[in-house]
Write a protein that holds these residues in place. Structure first.
Motif, PDB file in Angstrom:
ATOM      1  N   LYS A 423      35.141  27.403  31.642  1.00 21.67           N
ATOM      2  CA  LYS A 423      34.807  26.058  31.159  1.00 21.67           C
ATOM      3  C   LYS A 423      36.031  25.157  31.237  1.00 21.67           C
ATOM      4  O   LYS A 423      35.946  24.001  31.670  1.00 21.67           O
ATOM      5  CB  LYS A 423      34.298  26.132  29.715  1.00 21.67           C
ATOM      6  N   ARG A 424      37.211  25.687  30.849  1.00 25.92           N
ATOM      7  CA  ARG A 424      38.444  24.886  30.904  1.00 25.92           C
ATOM      8  C   ARG A 424      38.813  24.549  32.350  1.00 25.92           C
ATOM      9  O   ARG A 424      39.285  23.446  32.640  1.00 25.92           O
ATOM     10  CB  ARG A 424      39.591  25.643  30.237  1.00 25.92           C
ATOM     11  N   ILE A 425      38.615  25.504  33.242  1.00 24.98           N
ATOM     12  CA  ILE A 425      38.906  25.251  34.668  1.00 24.98           C
ATOM     13  C   ILE A 425      38.018  24.123  35.188  1.00 24.98           C
ATOM     14  O   ILE A 425      38.481  23.221  35.910  1.00 24.98           O
ATOM     15  CB  ILE A 425      38.712  26.545  35.494  1.00 24.98           C
ATOM     16  N   VAL A 543      50.689  28.535  31.908  1.00 21.22           N
ATOM     17  CA  VAL A 543      50.460  27.093  31.748  1.00 21.22           C
ATOM     18  C   VAL A 543      49.652  26.617  32.951  1.00 21.22           C
ATOM     19  O   VAL A 543      50.146  26.588  34.081  1.00 21.22           O
ATOM     20  CB  VAL A 543      51.794  26.327  31.649  1.00 21.22           C
ATOM     21  N   CYS A 544      48.400  26.240  32.703  1.00 21.40           N
ATOM     22  CA  CYS A 544      47.480  25.820  33.774  1.00 21.40           C
ATOM     23  C   CYS A 544      47.499  24.302  33.875  1.00 21.40           C
ATOM     24  O   CYS A 544      46.904  23.604  33.041  1.00 21.40           O
ATOM     25  CB  CYS A 544      46.074  26.333  33.488  1.00 21.40           C
ATOM     26  N   THR A 545      48.197  23.797  34.877  1.00 18.03           N
ATOM     27  CA  THR A 545      48.339  22.337  35.000  1.00 18.03           C
ATOM     28  C   THR A 545      47.098  21.682  35.582  1.00 18.03           C
ATOM     29  O   THR A 545      46.898  20.475  35.434  1.00 18.03           O
ATOM     30  CB  THR A 545      49.547  22.004  35.892  1.00 18.03           C
ATOM     31  N   LEU A 550      42.059  26.278  40.612  1.00 19.73           N
ATOM     32  CA  LEU A 550      42.419  27.456  39.821  1.00 19.73           C
ATOM     33  C   LEU A 550      41.251  28.421  39.798  1.00 19.73           C
ATOM     34  O   LEU A 550      40.102  28.039  40.021  1.00 19.73           O
ATOM     35  CB  LEU A 550      42.729  27.050  38.376  1.00 19.73           C
ATOM     36  N   SER A 551      41.537  29.694  39.484  1.00 15.00           N
ATOM     37  CA  SER A 551      40.461  30.669  39.303  1.00 15.00           C
ATOM     38  C   SER A 551      40.816  31.599  38.159  1.00 15.00           C
ATOM     39  O   SER A 551      41.992  31.731  37.787  1.00 15.00           O
ATOM     40  CB  SER A 551      40.254  31.492  40.583  1.00 15.00           C
ATOM     41  N   GLU A 553      40.731  34.776  38.316  1.00 11.90           N
ATOM     42  CA  GLU A 553      41.536  35.861  38.884  1.00 11.90           C
ATOM     43  C   GLU A 553      43.018  35.475  38.948  1.00 11.90           C
ATOM     44  O   GLU A 553      43.898  36.290  38.639  1.00 11.90           O
ATOM     45  CB  GLU A 553      41.039  36.201  40.299  1.00 11.90           C
ATOM     46  N   LYS A 554      43.295  34.233  39.354  1.00 10.29           N
ATOM     47  CA  LYS A 554      44.673  33.765  39.461  1.00 10.29           C
ATOM     48  C   LYS A 554      45.364  33.787  38.096  1.00 10.29           C
ATOM     49  O   LYS A 554      46.515  34.229  37.964  1.00 10.29           O
ATOM     50  CB  LYS A 554      44.691  32.341  40.032  1.00 10.29           C
ATOM     51  N   ILE A 555      44.644  33.329  37.073  1.00 10.99           N
ATOM     52  CA  ILE A 555      45.201  33.322  35.709  1.00 10.99           C
ATOM     53  C   ILE A 555      45.474  34.759  35.252  1.00 10.99           C
ATOM     54  O   ILE A 555      46.531  35.065  34.691  1.00 10.99           O
ATOM     55  CB  ILE A 555      44.241  32.610  34.736  1.00 10.99           C
ATOM     56  N   SER A 556      44.518  35.647  35.508  1.00 10.83           N
ATOM     57  CA  SER A 556      44.640  37.044  35.090  1.00 10.83           C
ATOM     58  C   SER A 556      45.814  37.733  35.781  1.00 10.83           C
ATOM     59  O   SER A 556      46.588  38.471  35.146  1.00 10.83           O
ATOM     60  CB  SER A 556      43.333  37.779  35.396  1.00 10.83           C
ATOM     61  N   GLN A 557      45.983  37.511  37.090  1.00 11.79           N
ATOM     62  CA  GLN A 557      47.082  38.128  37.842  1.00 11.79           C
ATOM     63  C   GLN A 557      48.442  37.627  37.339  1.00 11.79           C
ATOM     64  O   GLN A 557      49.383  38.411  37.180  1.00 11.79           O
ATOM     65  CB  GLN A 557      46.928  37.813  39.325  1.00 11.79           C
ATOM     66  N   THR A 558      48.524  36.327  37.071  1.00 12.99           N
ATOM     67  CA  THR A 558      49.781  35.759  36.578  1.00 12.99           C
ATOM     68  C   THR A 558      50.131  36.335  35.212  1.00 12.99           C
ATOM     69  O   THR A 558      51.286  36.682  34.941  1.00 12.99           O
ATOM     70  CB  THR A 558      49.679  34.219  36.487  1.00 12.99           C
ATOM     71  N   ALA A 559      49.125  36.434  34.320  1.00 17.81           N
ATOM     72  CA  ALA A 559      49.347  36.989  32.986  1.00 17.81           C
ATOM     73  C   ALA A 559      49.821  38.436  33.073  1.00 17.81           C
ATOM     74  O   ALA A 559      50.708  38.861  32.318  1.00 17.81           O
ATOM     75  CB  ALA A 559      48.059  36.897  32.163  1.00 17.81           C
ATOM     76  N   ALA A 560      49.251  39.209  34.006  1.00 17.03           N
ATOM     77  CA  ALA A 560      49.640  40.621  34.170  1.00 17.03           C
ATOM     78  C   ALA A 560      51.098  40.743  34.602  1.00 17.03           C
ATOM     79  O   ALA A 560      51.844  41.613  34.117  1.00 17.03           O
ATOM     80  CB  ALA A 560      48.720  41.297  35.175  1.00 17.03           C
ATOM     81  N   LEU A 561      51.550  39.896  35.523  1.00 28.52           N
ATOM     82  CA  LEU A 561      52.938  39.920  35.976  1.00 28.52           C
ATOM     83  C   LEU A 561      53.898  39.553  34.839  1.00 28.52           C
ATOM     84  O   LEU A 561      54.955  40.185  34.674  1.00 28.52           O
ATOM     85  CB  LEU A 561      53.118  38.944  37.148  1.00 28.52           C
ATOM     86  N   LEU A 562      53.530  38.538  34.075  1.00 22.27           N
ATOM     87  CA  LEU A 562      54.367  38.124  32.941  1.00 22.27           C
ATOM     88  C   LEU A 562      54.411  39.212  31.864  1.00 22.27           C
ATOM     89  O   LEU A 562      55.451  39.443  31.232  1.00 22.27           O
ATOM     90  CB  LEU A 562      53.834  36.814  32.344  1.00 22.27           C
ATOM     91  N   LYS A 563      53.279  39.876  31.670  1.00 16.71           N
ATOM     92  CA  LYS A 563      53.212  40.958  30.689  1.00 16.71           C
ATOM     93  C   LYS A 563      54.181  42.086  31.067  1.00 16.71           C
ATOM     94  O   LYS A 563      54.904  42.625  30.213  1.00 16.71           O
ATOM     95  CB  LYS A 563      51.776  41.484  30.606  1.00 16.71           C
ATOM     96  N   LYS A 564      54.196  42.442  32.333  1.00 21.99           N
ATOM     97  CA  LYS A 564      55.083  43.500  32.813  1.00 21.99           C
ATOM     98  C   LYS A 564      56.544  43.119  32.553  1.00 21.99           C
ATOM     99  O   LYS A 564      57.370  43.950  32.132  1.00 21.99           O
ATOM    100  CB  LYS A 564      54.841  43.722  34.308  1.00 21.99           C
ATOM    101  N   LYS A 565      56.857  41.858  32.780  1.00 27.08           N
ATOM    102  CA  LYS A 565      58.211  41.349  32.571  1.00 27.08           C
ATOM    103  C   LYS A 565      58.589  41.393  31.087  1.00 27.08           C
ATOM    104  O   LYS A 565      59.695  41.804  30.717  1.00 27.08           O
ATOM    105  CB  LYS A 565      58.277  39.911  33.096  1.00 27.08           C
ATOM    106  N   ALA A 566      57.617  41.011  30.229  1.00 26.74           N
ATOM    107  CA  ALA A 566      57.865  40.993  28.777  1.00 26.74           C
ATOM    108  C   ALA A 566      58.065  42.398  28.241  1.00 26.74           C
ATOM    109  O   ALA A 566      58.918  42.642  27.373  1.00 26.74           O
ATOM    110  CB  ALA A 566      56.703  40.300  28.064  1.00 26.74           C
TER     111      ALA A 566
END
Length: 580
Positions: A423-425, A543-545, A550-551, A553-566
């Motif tokens: 809905k936000r997308i 942060v979704c500008t 956007l999709s 899947e893109k949000i989910s993949q980005t969150a997963a990469l950041l999670k690994k880093k955290a």
């Protein structure tokens, strides 16, 4: 002249000159953050020994003049009333012993109300216990007389002693005011929280509204809102004043956020069910209303208004029963509708929860059970809802919530999370997704047991919602992905501040789960020994500008990469990235 004689002279002069006055403390709805009503609080002359109400009423009681003082106080409360519209309530204190005073003559308050343009439906008699109620059967008869006139009853200081609980059981009030002793620091006191949960369950079954008194901290307000308390009062929300209250936007945000993040409870408001209805001015002729209902057979009733504010209801069946008598047409036909309308219909604000309105509607007498419920917006006419519509919506929402909500936290599950992100997308507005994950939760669960693990999951859900309430917007969302994974979707202009607040709240309370134990090492999910002081919180901020497509899947993949880093970092932390 001795001191006692001097005080007596001062007191008699105050009564003679009627020099007391009222200040009004707001009572705030925890459904919509608006002012529900005011409690009138008496003050003596400002420079007098009797300025304090405690000193004033205690002296009156000692002198056997309590009835005289309370009668004057009621009149002053009504005279100075600052109610802003007809749906607000005025809470007036009455000590229990005054009920038995021979001078307590029914009808006197009604005269004063009419003089100042108020109705019994605007007034709640708040029974205070300066002394406990001695004869409940007599008190019930007296209060029933007032109920029949349209007044409502509140019991004050519930939880402060056995006598108040007995008064609740015997008098079955419309409102219970919960004593400050149960409210103070409730966000850190589990025993108080469990007591309040019992109150909420009891009130739900008895169709009684709860008012929490003495709120002074935002965390107390958040906890009470989450527990399902209906109304709140305290210095945090407004001090006693002679002017109408303005609710701070930050406090309204806390309340609004609660309504948005609840997953398994009723989130529809009665305004969602509002349907148009024909309205007539209160001075319209009965013949006009009857003609309309004859021509519109599907109309079950009409609402009577005064300057677009609902003041009454006229149901079809009741009108034609009135006109069915032998001389009824000639008697009523050219009179105005306000003479025969229902002056006390159920009128509710558009933001009240459907489930709460349903409880109020179904607790009405059998003669009014199927009457329309009138819905207002800022005190003005907005529409009506029927019992059938409300019950159908409750059934549908419960079925949907049971199907998709997380059973442990009650937060929305993956189906609702995906809907919300999509809905936000589609809206193409800037938004932020915060993905939260607990580090070393398996170690904690193995060491302290699954019950304590469940409590930690619930705690994490709480701090996510509290942080959103403080740093987010009314349109934000919190969901439970599963296990120890959570997600927040926010429109906040300061998303990093939101993450910092989540971490701050988590760190502030995590120690209480360790039961005083200490260690140097924990074990991660793969069984590897890691140096750590315990469970930490890793956050991925996406942060979704929305400047490009956007999709999900893109949000989910980005969150997963950041999670690994955290997770590679020791301690609670957040990492962020802009996309889209």
């Amino acid at each position: 002249m001795n001191v006692q004689s001097d005080l007596l002279t001062q007191f008699h002069e105050i009564i003679k000159q009627q020099s007391i006055y009222s200040v009004y403390q707001p009572i705030i709805s925890l459904q919509d953050g608006n002012v529900f009503g005011y409690e009138a609080l008496t003050r003596g002359p400002k420079e007098s020994t009797f300025h304090s109400p405690l000193a004033l009423f205690q002296f009156a009681e000692q002198q056997g003049a309590l009835y005289i003082l309370e009668k004057l106080a009621r009149e002053k409360a009504i005279q100075g009333s600052i109610l802003e519209h007809s749906q607000q309530l005025l809470f007036i204190n009455i000590s229990s012993q005054v009920l038995y005073d021979p001078q307590f003559v029914p009808g006197k308050t009604l005269e004063v109300l009419h003089q100042y343009g108020l109705r019994p439906s605007n007034v709640v008699f708040e029974i205070t216990e300066r002394s406990s109620i001695e004869d409940f059967s007599l008190a019930k008869r007296i209060l029933e007389h007032y109920r029949k006139q349209g007044y409502r009853i509140a019991i004050d200081d519930a939880g402060a002693g056995y006598s108040s609980l007995q008064a609740i059981a015997e008098l079955q009030p419309d409102f219970i005011k919960i004593d400050r002793s149960l409210i103070e620091h409730i966000h850190t006191n589990k025993v108080k929280e469990y007591i309040l949960e019992t109150f909420v369950t009891f009130a739900h079954k008895m169709n009684i509204s709860l008012i929490a008194e003495g709120i002074e901290q935002p965390d107390e307000l958040m906890k009470l809102t989450r527990l399902g308390i209906h109304y709140a009062q305290g210095y945090l929300l407004g001090r006693p004043s002679e002017e109408p209250a303005e609710v701070q936007e930050s406090h309204r945000m806390l309340i609004w956020q609660h309504r948005k993040v609840q997953g398994s409870v009723m989130t529809w408001t009665i305004g969602d069910l509002a349907t148009p209805v024909m309205v007539f001015d209160k001075k319209a002729l009965i013949s006009e209303v009857a003609d309309h209902l004859k021509k519109n057979q599907e109309a079950v009733g009409v609402v009577i208004v005064s300057e677009d504010v609902p003041v009454g209801l006229m149901m079809r069946d009741r009108l034609f029963q009135q006109l069915a008598g032998q001389y009824a047409f000639s008697l009523f036909w050219n009179r105005t509708i306000d003479g025969i309308m229902d002056e006390n219909p159920l009128i509710v604000d558009e933001f009240m929860a459907v489930e709460q309105v349903s409880q109020m509607a179904t607790s009405r007498s059998i003669n009014h059970l199927y009457d329309l419920v009138i819905i207002t917006s800022n005190g003005k006419m907005a529409g009506t809802a029927s019992i059938r519509t409300m019950l159908e919506s409750i059934t549908n929402v419960r079925m949907e919530s049971a199907r998709v909500a997380n059973p442990l936290t009650g937060l929305p599950g993956n189906l609702q999370i995906n809907r919300e992100i999509n809905k936000r997308i589609m809206e193409e507005r800037r938004f932020h997704v915060v993905y939260a994950d607990l580090d070393y939760f398996k170690w904690f669960n193995d060491r302290f047991g699954f019950q304590r693990g469940d409590q930690l999951i619930q705690y994490t859900a709480d701090i996510m919602q509290q942080a959103i309430a403080v740093c987010g917007t009314p349109h934000d969302f919190v969901g439970h992905v599963g296990g120890d994974d959570f997600i927040a979707i926010s429109l906040s202009s300061l998303p990093e501040q939101l993450c910092k607040e989540m971490i701050r709240r988590f760190e502030q309370g995590i120690e209480m789960f360790y039961e005083g134990e200490e260690w140097e090492y924990v074990w991660d999910r793969s069984g590897k020994k890691v140096q750590s002081e315990g469970v930490t919180l890793s956050l991925s901020l996406v942060v979704c500008t929305c400047e490009s497509p956007l999709s999900l899947e893109k949000i989910s993949q980005t969150a997963a990469l950041l999670k690994k880093k955290a997770k590679a970092h020791h301690g609670s932390i957040y990492y962020f990235q802009n996309i889209g």
